[in-house]
Write a protein that holds these residues in place. Sequence first.
Motif, PDB file in Angstrom:
ATOM      1  N   THR A  24       0.837  -1.194   0.000  1.00  0.00           N
ATOM      2  CA  THR A  24       0.000   0.000   0.000  1.00  0.00           C
ATOM      3  C   THR A  24       0.873   1.246   0.000  1.00  0.00           C
ATOM      4  O   THR A  24       1.889   1.298   0.673  1.00  0.00           O
ATOM      5  N   ASP A  46      -6.741  -0.054  -5.106  1.00  0.00           N
ATOM      6  CA  ASP A  46      -6.236  -0.939  -4.057  1.00  0.00           C
ATOM      7  C   ASP A  46      -4.764  -0.701  -3.767  1.00  0.00           C
ATOM      8  O   ASP A  46      -4.178  -1.362  -2.924  1.00  0.00           O
ATOM      9  N   ARG A 257      -9.338  -2.304   3.231  1.00  0.00           N
ATOM     10  CA  ARG A 257      -9.047  -2.592   1.838  1.00  0.00           C
ATOM     11  C   ARG A 257      -8.243  -3.883   1.720  1.00  0.00           C
ATOM     12  O   ARG A 257      -8.415  -4.668   0.810  1.00  0.00           O
ATOM     13  N   ASN A 258      -7.363  -4.120   2.682  1.00  0.00           N
ATOM     14  CA  ASN A 258      -6.493  -5.288   2.615  1.00  0.00           C
ATOM     15  C   ASN A 258      -7.226  -6.583   2.910  1.00  0.00           C
ATOM     16  O   ASN A 258      -6.697  -7.669   2.694  1.00  0.00           O
ATOM     17  N   HIS A 260      -9.624  -7.408   1.242  1.00  0.00           N
ATOM     18  CA  HIS A 260     -10.030  -7.831  -0.098  1.00  0.00           C
ATOM     19  C   HIS A 260      -8.849  -8.103  -1.017  1.00  0.00           C
ATOM     20  O   HIS A 260      -8.973  -8.819  -1.992  1.00  0.00           O
ATOM     21  N   THR A 261      -7.714  -7.516  -0.714  1.00  0.00           N
ATOM     22  CA  THR A 261      -6.540  -7.735  -1.554  1.00  0.00           C
ATOM     23  C   THR A 261      -5.278  -7.673  -0.734  1.00  0.00           C
ATOM     24  O   THR A 261      -5.157  -6.840   0.146  1.00  0.00           O
ATOM     25  N   HIS A 264      -1.333  -5.332  -3.011  1.00  0.00           N
ATOM     26  CA  HIS A 264      -1.163  -3.956  -3.432  1.00  0.00           C
ATOM     27  C   HIS A 264      -0.486  -3.130  -2.351  1.00  0.00           C
ATOM     28  O   HIS A 264      -0.145  -3.604  -1.303  1.00  0.00           O
TER      29      HIS A 264
END
Length: 278
Positions: A24, A46, A257-258, A260-261, A264
């Motif tokens: 990130t 992301d 957010r992390n 989900h992914t 990134h």
Amino acid sequence: MERGSVDCHCHTSARGFHEAGVQTLVAVTEEVREFDRVLLQDSYPDLVAPCFGLHPLQDGGSPGRKRSVKLQDLESAVPLFYKHAPRLTAIGEIGLDFTPWCAPTQQDRDGQAAVFVAQLDIAKELDLPVNVHSRSAAKVTVATMRERGISRALLHNFAGKPSVALEGVQAGYLFSFPPAVCRNSQRDKLIKQLPLEHICLETDSPALGPRRQERNEPSNIALSCQYIADVKGLSPQTVQHATTLNAERLFFKAERRNTHTHTHTHTHTRQSGAKAPK
């Protein structure tokens, strides 16, 4: 898949970071004119975690010249804080810079302090953490944040006394260090005394790289990680894991957010816009 590092403070466009081991990029801004630029990075939702903020030093009108921020500079930024609040990860880069050649008068310092307090209050109102610049003003910066009731903060590239940093630790603040710390041992004492639970990684790209006059990149975050590990007598893997968790805890939107992914990176970019300061 193992998560990469979180670059908690950088000023760079999102290109080529997937190979950098960065999960990130928390992208910070310094002036209002940068706000739109940060939000244009929607094609990397992301990867880039945007922030709005006014730096204590603003464009002075000629190349390389800076002036202290004034309350008038905040007027156009305040509405944007509120308009884009759901998209923001933090308020930053904000803070104080009392370097004599940048803030030579008490009026300069008072103006910086007024803008800093206004943005701290906006962050509290919007329930966002702050990403903070402090140079030649560490004690005042930490004291001001504590007085305003700030509990979630990152002090980037912190170079104050360990005793002041530990006051910040007591308040729950985190501290991040760029690759420039590798150039000498000036921060070793500070890094040793800070608990790992209060340390994050940053690059401050494109500045503060491992070599002067060379463009810094998020990939250099590994150098910060290795240096902190060496100073604290830990493995780089331990430092990388802990600092990523610390960053996710602070920038809670990035943490969500992390979920989900995990491939990134977050970059915090200062964004401004809010109601008029009280």
